[in-house]
Design a protein around this motif. Structure first.
Motif, PDB file in Angstrom:
ATOM      1  N   GLY A 148       1.183  -1.182  -0.065  1.00  0.00           N
ATOM      2  CA  GLY A 148      -0.298  -0.089  -0.128  1.00  0.00           C
ATOM      3  C   GLY A 148       0.590   1.419  -0.381  1.00  0.00           C
ATOM      4  O   GLY A 148       0.407   2.181  -0.726  1.00  0.00           O
TER       5      GLY A 148
ATOM      6  N   VAL B 162     -11.438  -1.364  -0.527  1.00  0.00           N
ATOM      7  CA  VAL B 162     -13.015  -0.188  -1.170  1.00  0.00           C
ATOM      8  C   VAL B 162     -11.923   0.407   0.483  1.00  0.00           C
ATOM      9  O   VAL B 162     -12.094   1.562   1.537  1.00  0.00           O
ATOM     10  CB  VAL B 162     -13.535   0.010  -1.620  1.00  0.00           C
ATOM     11  N   ARG B 163     -12.334  -0.366   1.902  1.00  0.00           N
ATOM     12  CA  ARG B 163     -12.445   0.117   3.279  1.00  0.00           C
ATOM     13  C   ARG B 163     -11.009  -0.305   4.196  1.00  0.00           C
ATOM     14  O   ARG B 163     -11.127   0.863   4.316  1.00  0.00           O
ATOM     15  CB  ARG B 163     -13.406  -0.991   4.801  1.00  0.00           C
TER      16      ARG B 163
ATOM     17  N   GLU C 239      -8.160   0.833  -0.447  1.00  0.00           N
ATOM     18  CA  GLU C 239      -7.889   2.471  -1.048  1.00  0.00           C
ATOM     19  C   GLU C 239      -8.871   3.126  -0.285  1.00  0.00           C
ATOM     20  O   GLU C 239      -9.871   3.869   0.123  1.00  0.00           O
ATOM     21  CB  GLU C 239      -9.151   2.079  -2.213  1.00  0.00           C
ATOM     22  N   ARG C 240      -8.319   3.621   0.944  1.00  0.00           N
ATOM     23  CA  ARG C 240      -8.492   4.846   2.140  1.00  0.00           C
ATOM     24  C   ARG C 240      -7.175   5.836   1.965  1.00  0.00           C
ATOM     25  O   ARG C 240      -5.939   4.740   2.628  1.00  0.00           O
ATOM     26  CB  ARG C 240      -9.690   3.860   3.220  1.00  0.00           C
TER      27      ARG C 240
END
Lengths: 281, 345
Positions: free
Chosen positions: B201, B340-341, B344-345
């Motif tokens: 990430g 997404v939680r 992707e944050r």
């Protein structure tokens, strides 16, 4: 009696057909259920709203959307209101020319304008090259995929709405007022603060309503500058519709965004109206 | 808000126009843009149009876009043939968007990996998933070429790595591979999420699904390394860009690009003929040289020069790994939510 109705019928039909019907369709859609391999079912329930409103992730996205909307509104206010005032003090040929310059961002399509920002913003883009070259920073500043970048790009395109709105209320302002204020001994700054500003406040407020509504429902700018990690409600809705295929959930998110923006607009509009009433009365 | 109303408007328009085209001898084909679209338009369609006296209209979009279109047109089908990646194809079949393939000798010539379960869809090309990197920048920085999927975790690529998101097959394969390399598997995906979150990430500049944007990120030197497919990598390298594509030592992963006749609508016989035509050895060779798709028809012959950069032949195709699609597809919804939680944050 019949004539006004007939005269407004075409416009009314247009609104019903292209605004109310799709909105109603979206609202109905948001009540259906969905399975990735079974598709949209025809049941009705508030499950999508429960899912969204019981989910921290959605609150994060929602808070980001409102934060971006609010910041953009404040920035356009700080730039747009003085800009409109300066424009109003210009002499004829220049006023027209600079008004066109101020409205410039609206003349370019949203996608090419945003991609232009993306080119400028990149870690190897022009802005960072300049900052690095001038020795102002030693690491490229992250504009791409950050809220800073989204707010800058949105402010750029939304400033014209503020300028137009403030200009409109400046035109209603009697030029004699400023002279009267000066004749009574007020300095330029006092005149600006005590006479001009209160008069254009409704213009600033209605400009803010437009900017806030457009900024919090913007799609292309957060999608291109923000990327997938910086979701706002509009890009989340798009993602549910086009990638997950969960149309009902996307519709529910869209309805919540719509209601929130509508509520903000109604409250702000009340303020504006009250302000005008006070000025008239 | 806006996209919601637009989609509704589009479905209304589709509903309105569907009927008028039913009688035309026009075949609507939906598939990916870029080199696939170019090759099909310039070198493939004309032969089919001449042979069957049918006009082909090509609708370009990535797999999930096409899936969304299929959902939008349900009940008044306009697209006749859909070309989409294997993961979304599985979804399309289970949502009932595809009709059964008619029997034809050509299907006997295909590699097993091309024959999707259920007989409603088939692969027409194989793409290997691997790592693409800017060889020039690696040389300038004296970095060794990447050799392993674990290179994605190397901190030297901080904010210089691009991976397509999970709703894209490349992203899904990356997640599963990271799970496997960290002691997990398709059925134990947790280590994959942990690795993506903590190690990969921080390196990721953006999770980017669009091939156009990916190319731009490489050309502007914002991206130095990415997870991508052999066909896309070939298209970028063919422009003269100093990119290199490599299969990591743990193995490249196969993506089968699928095609299916769309259910409902006017059931044009040309849809079936078109799919058989796409699978014929000649067209397979054209798709290989033009768009970088590894042929699925065993009878396709490529010269050694044409074989460069794409999976060709039984041996090479067997070397590509596949993932357990049954498990992945069953969990995709949950993984997507989690992705997404957490990622992707």
């Amino acid at each position: 009696m019949l004539r006004p109705l007939l005269l407004t019928a075409p416009a009314a039909a247009l609104f019903v057909l292209f605004l109310l019907v799709p909105l109603g369709g979206t609202a109905v859609l948001s009540l259906h259920g969905f399975g990735m391999y079974s598709g949209i079912d025809s049941s009705y329930s508030a499950a999508n709203y429960r899912d969204l409103l019981g989910d921290d992730y959605f609150y994060g996205v929602f808070a980001r959307t409102l934060r971006i909307g609010l910041l953009t509104t404040v920035i356009t206010m700080l730039i747009g209101a003085p800009e409109a005032y300066i424009l109003s003090r210009m002499r004829p040929p220049w006023r027209g020319i600079f008004l066109l310059v101020a409205l410039g961002p609206l003349l370019i399509s949203v996608v090419s304008r945003t991609l232009g920002w993306a080119v400028l913003f990149g870690s190897t883009g022009l802005i960072n090259q300049m900052l690095l070259g001038a020795g102002l920073v030693d690491q490229p500043i992250a504009f791409m995929y950050t809220e800073t970048g989204v707010v800058i790009a949105l402010s750029h395109v939304l400033v014209p709405f503020m300028v137009i709105s403030v200009s409109a209320s400046l035109q209603r302002l009697d030029p004699q007022l400023a002279r009267a204020s000066a004749s009574l001994g007020a300095g330029a700054f006092t005149t600006l603060r005590r006479v001009i500003l209160p008069h254009i406040l409704p213009g600033i407020l209605s400009g803010s309503i437009i900017v806030f509504a457009l900024a919090s429902s913007a799609f292309a700018t957060p999608e291109i500058i923000g990327g997938r990690r910086l979701k706002v409600v509009a890009t989340l809705t798009y993602d549910e519709f086009l990638n997950t295929l969960n149309w009902p959930l996307g519709a529910a998110a869209a309805v919540i965004l719509f209601l929130t923006i509508a509520a903000v607009i109604v409250v702000c509009n009340r303020l504006v109206e009250r302000r005008y009433d006070r000025m008239r009365g | 808000m806006r996209s919601g109303s637009i989609l509704l408007a589009i479905s209304l328009i589709l509903a309105g126009t569907g009927a008028t085209h039913a009688e035309d001898r026009t075949l609507y084909v939906a598939g990916a843009g870029g080199s696939q679209e170019q090759t099909l338009r310039n070198q493939v369609f004309r032969g089919f149009e001449a042979k069957t006296h049918t006009k082909i209209v090509y609708v370009a979009g990535n797999s999930t876009d096409i899936l969304a279109k299929l959902q939008a047109q349900k009940g008044s089908e306009q697209i006749d043939v859909a070309m989409i990646d294997d993961g979304p194809m599985f979804q399309a079949v289970s949502l009932g968007f595809c009709r059964a393939l008619e029997a034809n000798p050509v299907y006997a010539d295909l590699y097993d990996l091309a024959k999707f379960k259920g007989g409603k869809s088939v692969a027409f090309g194989v793409v290997g998933t691997g790592l693409i990197y800017n060889a020039q920048m690696f040389k300038d920085n004296n970095w060794p070429a990447p050799t392993s999927w674990l290179d994605l975790e190397n901190p030297r690529f901080k904010q210089k790595l691009v991976i397509p998101p999970l709703n894209n097959t490349y992203g899904l394969l990356t997640l599963v591979e990271m799970a496997k390399l960290n002691g997990g598997s398709e059925t134990n995906i947790d280590p994959g999420f942990t690795a993506m979150k903590d190690k990969v990430g921080p390196n990721v500049l953006v999770y980017e699904p669009s091939p156009g944007k990916m190319t731009e990120l490489f050309q502007s030197k914002q991206a130095v390394i990415a997870v991508w497919g052999s066909s896309r990598a070939k298209a970028l390298a063919d422009t003269g860009f100093p990119s290199q594509f490599t299969y990591p030592k743990e193995g490249g992963i196969a993506i089968s690009v699928g095609i299916c006749p769309v259910a409902g609508g006017s059931d044009k016989p040309e849809a079936q003929t078109f799919i058989q035509y796409i699978l014929s050895p000649d067209v397979q060779a054209t798709l290989a040289t033009g768009a970088g798709f590894g042929p699925v028809n065993k009878k396709t012959v490529l010269t050694p020069a044409q074989q460069v950069g794409l999976p060709y032949g039984a041996e090479q195709i067997a070397q590509l790994k596949t993932i357990d699609w049954d498990v992945a597809n069953a969990n995709r919804e949950a993984w997507n939510k989690r992705w997404v939680r957490e990622i992707e944050r």
